[in-house]
Enzyme design. Structure first.
Site, PDB file in Angstrom:
ATOM      1  N   ASP A 178       0.800  -0.819   0.184  1.00  0.00           N
ATOM      2  CA  ASP A 178      -0.278  -0.170  -0.061  1.00  0.00           C
ATOM      3  C   ASP A 178       1.097   1.159  -0.189  1.00  0.00           C
ATOM      4  OD1 ASP A 178      -1.713   2.271   0.479  1.00  0.00           O
ATOM      5  OD2 ASP A 178      -3.245   0.816   1.077  1.00  0.00           O
ATOM      6  N   ASP A 203       4.069   1.684  -4.007  1.00  0.00           N
ATOM      7  CA  ASP A 203       3.075   2.480  -4.891  1.00  0.00           C
ATOM      8  C   ASP A 203       2.416   1.113  -5.999  1.00  0.00           C
ATOM      9  OD1 ASP A 203       1.288   4.280  -6.941  1.00  0.00           O
ATOM     10  OD2 ASP A 203       2.076   5.540  -6.222  1.00  0.00           O
ATOM     11  N   ASN A 216      -6.690  -5.847  -5.780  1.00  0.00           N
ATOM     12  CA  ASN A 216      -7.557  -4.844  -4.484  1.00  0.00           C
ATOM     13  C   ASN A 216      -7.118  -3.380  -4.917  1.00  0.00           C
ATOM     14  OD1 ASN A 216      -9.559  -4.164  -2.395  1.00  0.00           O
ATOM     15  ND2 ASN A 216      -7.630  -3.208  -1.374  1.00  0.00           N
ATOM     16  N   TYR A 243     -12.593   5.422 -13.894  1.00  0.00           N
ATOM     17  CA  TYR A 243     -12.431   4.703 -12.713  1.00  0.00           C
ATOM     18  C   TYR A 243     -13.799   3.195 -13.826  1.00  0.00           C
ATOM     19  CZ  TYR A 243     -14.221   2.487  -8.520  1.00  0.00           C
ATOM     20  OH  TYR A 243     -14.778   1.361  -7.345  1.00  0.00           O
ATOM     21  N   LYS A 250     -13.161  -0.389 -14.433  1.00  0.00           N
ATOM     22  CA  LYS A 250     -13.266  -1.709 -13.601  1.00  0.00           C
ATOM     23  C   LYS A 250     -14.053  -2.653 -14.530  1.00  0.00           C
ATOM     24  CE  LYS A 250     -12.562  -0.538  -9.609  1.00  0.00           C
ATOM     25  NZ  LYS A 250     -11.370  -1.587  -8.597  1.00  0.00           N
ATOM     26  N   VAL A 294     -19.830  -0.615  -0.514  1.00  0.00           N
ATOM     27  CA  VAL A 294     -19.430  -0.645   0.693  1.00  0.00           C
ATOM     28  C   VAL A 294     -19.202   0.051   1.448  1.00  0.00           C
ATOM     29  CG1 VAL A 294     -17.954  -2.800   1.479  1.00  0.00           C
ATOM     30  CG2 VAL A 294     -18.792  -3.195  -0.462  1.00  0.00           C
ATOM     31  N   THR A 315     -16.292   1.994   3.717  1.00  0.00           N
ATOM     32  CA  THR A 315     -15.262   1.463   4.178  1.00  0.00           C
ATOM     33  C   THR A 315     -15.414   3.368   4.257  1.00  0.00           C
ATOM     34  OG1 THR A 315     -15.025   2.660   1.826  1.00  0.00           O
ATOM     35  CG2 THR A 315     -14.652   0.455   2.206  1.00  0.00           C
TER      36      THR A 315
HETATM   37  N1  NAD Z   1     -16.022   0.978  -0.796  1.00  0.00           N
HETATM   38  C1  NAD Z   1     -16.895   0.616  -2.213  1.00  0.00           C
HETATM   39  O1  NAD Z   1     -18.087   0.503  -2.357  1.00  0.00           O
HETATM   40  C2  NAD Z   1     -16.502  -0.355  -3.389  1.00  0.00           C
HETATM   41  C3  NAD Z   1     -17.023  -0.683  -4.397  1.00  0.00           C
HETATM   42  C4  NAD Z   1     -16.787  -1.027  -5.458  1.00  0.00           C
HETATM   43  C5  NAD Z   1     -15.616  -2.101  -5.897  1.00  0.00           C
HETATM   44  N2  NAD Z   1     -15.277  -1.643  -5.139  1.00  0.00           N
HETATM   45  C6  NAD Z   1     -13.498  -1.478  -5.207  1.00  0.00           C
HETATM   46  O2  NAD Z   1     -12.484  -2.285  -3.633  1.00  0.00           O
HETATM   47  C7  NAD Z   1     -11.524  -1.875  -3.997  1.00  0.00           C
HETATM   48  C8  NAD Z   1     -11.212  -1.739  -2.740  1.00  0.00           C
HETATM   49  O3  NAD Z   1     -12.299  -0.918  -2.472  1.00  0.00           O
HETATM   50  P1  NAD Z   1     -11.973   0.250  -1.479  1.00  0.00           P
HETATM   51  O4  NAD Z   1     -13.226   0.890  -0.849  1.00  0.00           O
HETATM   52  O5  NAD Z   1     -11.418  -1.020  -0.142  1.00  0.00           O
HETATM   53  O6  NAD Z   1     -11.160   0.948  -1.587  1.00  0.00           O
HETATM   54  P2  NAD Z   1     -10.565   1.929  -0.461  1.00  0.00           P
HETATM   55  O7  NAD Z   1      -9.898   3.620  -1.614  1.00  0.00           O
HETATM   56  O8  NAD Z   1     -10.716   2.402   0.873  1.00  0.00           O
HETATM   57  O9  NAD Z   1      -9.270   1.983  -0.680  1.00  0.00           O
HETATM   58  C9  NAD Z   1      -7.938   1.589  -1.285  1.00  0.00           C
HETATM   59  C10 NAD Z   1      -6.352   1.408  -0.824  1.00  0.00           C
HETATM   60  O10 NAD Z   1      -5.907   1.563  -1.996  1.00  0.00           O
HETATM   61  C11 NAD Z   1      -4.256   2.030  -1.773  1.00  0.00           C
HETATM   62  N3  NAD Z   1      -3.877   2.407  -2.860  1.00  0.00           N
HETATM   63  C12 NAD Z   1      -4.536   3.467  -3.600  1.00  0.00           C
HETATM   64  N4  NAD Z   1      -3.858   4.057  -4.377  1.00  0.00           N
HETATM   65  C13 NAD Z   1      -2.974   3.002  -4.231  1.00  0.00           C
HETATM   66  C14 NAD Z   1      -1.439   2.954  -4.477  1.00  0.00           C
HETATM   67  N5  NAD Z   1      -1.008   3.507  -6.341  1.00  0.00           N
HETATM   68  N6  NAD Z   1      -0.366   1.893  -4.552  1.00  0.00           N
HETATM   69  C15 NAD Z   1      -0.349   1.000  -3.729  1.00  0.00           C
HETATM   70  N7  NAD Z   1      -1.748   1.400  -2.920  1.00  0.00           N
HETATM   71  C16 NAD Z   1      -2.287   1.940  -3.306  1.00  0.00           C
HETATM   72  C17 NAD Z   1      -5.061   2.833  -0.816  1.00  0.00           C
HETATM   73  O11 NAD Z   1      -4.015   3.806   0.160  1.00  0.00           O
HETATM   74  C18 NAD Z   1      -6.181   2.348   0.123  1.00  0.00           C
HETATM   75  O12 NAD Z   1      -5.609   1.864   1.322  1.00  0.00           O
HETATM   76  C19 NAD Z   1     -11.114  -1.315  -4.566  1.00  0.00           C
HETATM   77  O13 NAD Z   1     -10.718  -2.207  -6.283  1.00  0.00           O
HETATM   78  C20 NAD Z   1     -12.977  -0.909  -5.476  1.00  0.00           C
HETATM   79  O14 NAD Z   1     -12.566  -0.181  -6.229  1.00  0.00           O
HETATM   80  C21 NAD Z   1     -14.887  -0.542  -3.720  1.00  0.00           C
END
Ligand code: NAD
Length: 257
Positions: free
Chosen positions: A43, A70, A97, A162, A166, A195, A197
């Site tokens: 991360d 990154d 992820n 985005y 996806k 979700v 978060t």
């Molecule tokens: N939360 C939702 O409602 C939701 C819905 C549909 C899909 N998703 C997908 O689920 C996955 C997780 O989503 P989330 O809601 O936990 O996202 P989030 O933004 O809460 O967390 C993403 C994580 O990725 C890390 N990150 C971001 N850029 C980065 C980089 N360049 N290098 C390394 N790490 C990096 C961030 O620091 C964070 O810890 C994603 O692929 C998202 O598209 C989430």
């Protein structure tokens, strides 16, 4: 974990998770560790990543290995994946992820910004799969789980790049499943609904949006990271050994409408 499944095939499995320091990724780290898996995660959020390692270890689970990285820097990411595999062993489960759902009016997107969005939301998923695939194929088994989103199937404003990334992940999943399948390696994608978060609660959840969400879903309850983690665990475990090339939707029934 009381009340939910334990998967013997995940005990001691080496699992790599990108974006594991917060949100869904952090839940994946906690839950794979609780299954006895050896978890490596990357991360950019270094403080949160280091803190999560301590929490998981304090809960009595195998200590995860965290590396600040990154994922947009593909050379650095490939090097980090190789380091994690050297320390933990060959990766058996990859959870792609990491993502960034920052909104942007489509009129303001220039080519550099577009490329940057693909870097953070799409490119690293392919190159991480490519990096772990040789060892999985040699072992004759492995599970790659790509995080998509139902947003690629519904009409949301200001999320063009985005949603494009996806949608691409679903095509990439089908193609890699065909490519790696003869060697026993499975590739699936999970499409979460909305979700709750930390980031969603902080940036995007309003009472109006929450009411719209509850109306759109068949099951009106809010989805929690744990709901997605349990699908990911099942796809990682041998219990799903004949499932590949599919999308698995966990959205409370939003897309059924
Ligand atoms: N939360 C939702 O409602 C939701 C819905 C549909 C899909 N998703 C997908 O689920 C996955 C997780 O989503 P989330 O809601 O936990 O996202 P989030 O933004 O809460 O967390 C993403 C994580 O990725 C890390 N990150 C971001 N850029 C980065 C980089 N360049 N290098 C390394 N790490 C990096 C961030 O620091 C964070 O810890 C994603 O692929 C998202 O598209 C989430």
């Amino acid at each position: 974990m009381t009340g939910y499944a334990t998967y013997p095939s995940l005990r001691d499995a080496v699992v790599l998770i990108s974006g594991g320091a917060s949100g869904l990724g952090a839940e994946f780290v906690r839950q794979f560790a609780a299954q006895g898996a050896r978890v490596g995660f990357v991360d950019i959020a270094e403080e949160a990543g280091a803190a999560l390692v301590e929490t998981v270890a304090a809960d009595g689970h195998p200590r995860p290995l965290f590396r600040g990285c990154d994922v947009r820097d593909l050379d650095a990411y490939r090097t980090t994946i190789a380091e994690i595999a050297r320390e933990l062993g060959d990766v058996q489960v990859l959870v792609n992820n990491a993502a960034d759902d920052t909104r942007h009016p489509s009129a303001e997107i220039d080519p550099a910004y577009w490329d940057a969005r693909m870097r953070v939301n799409l490119d690293h998923q392919f190159f991480a799969a490519q990096a772990v695939a040789p060892a999985m194929r040699a072992a004759g088994r492995g599970s790659i789980i790509n995080l998509g989103s139902i947003s690629a199937h519904i009409d949301l404003l200001d999320l063009t790049a985005y949603m494009t990334a996806k949608a691409a992940i679903e095509g990439m999943t089908r193609s890699l499943a065909r490519d790696y399948g003869p060697d026993g390696v499975r590739v699936n994608c999970v499409l979460p609904g909305w979700v709750m978060t930390e980031r969603q609660l902080e940036h995007w959840l309003t009472p109006e949006a929450d009411a719209d969400r509850a109306r759109a879903q068949c099951l009106p309850h809010r989805l929690e990271p744990d709901d997605i983690a349990r699908m990911v665990l099942w796809l990682a475990a041998d219990d799903s050994r004949s499932c590949t090339g599919q999308r698995w939707i966990v959205d409370g029934g939003w897309m059924s409408g």
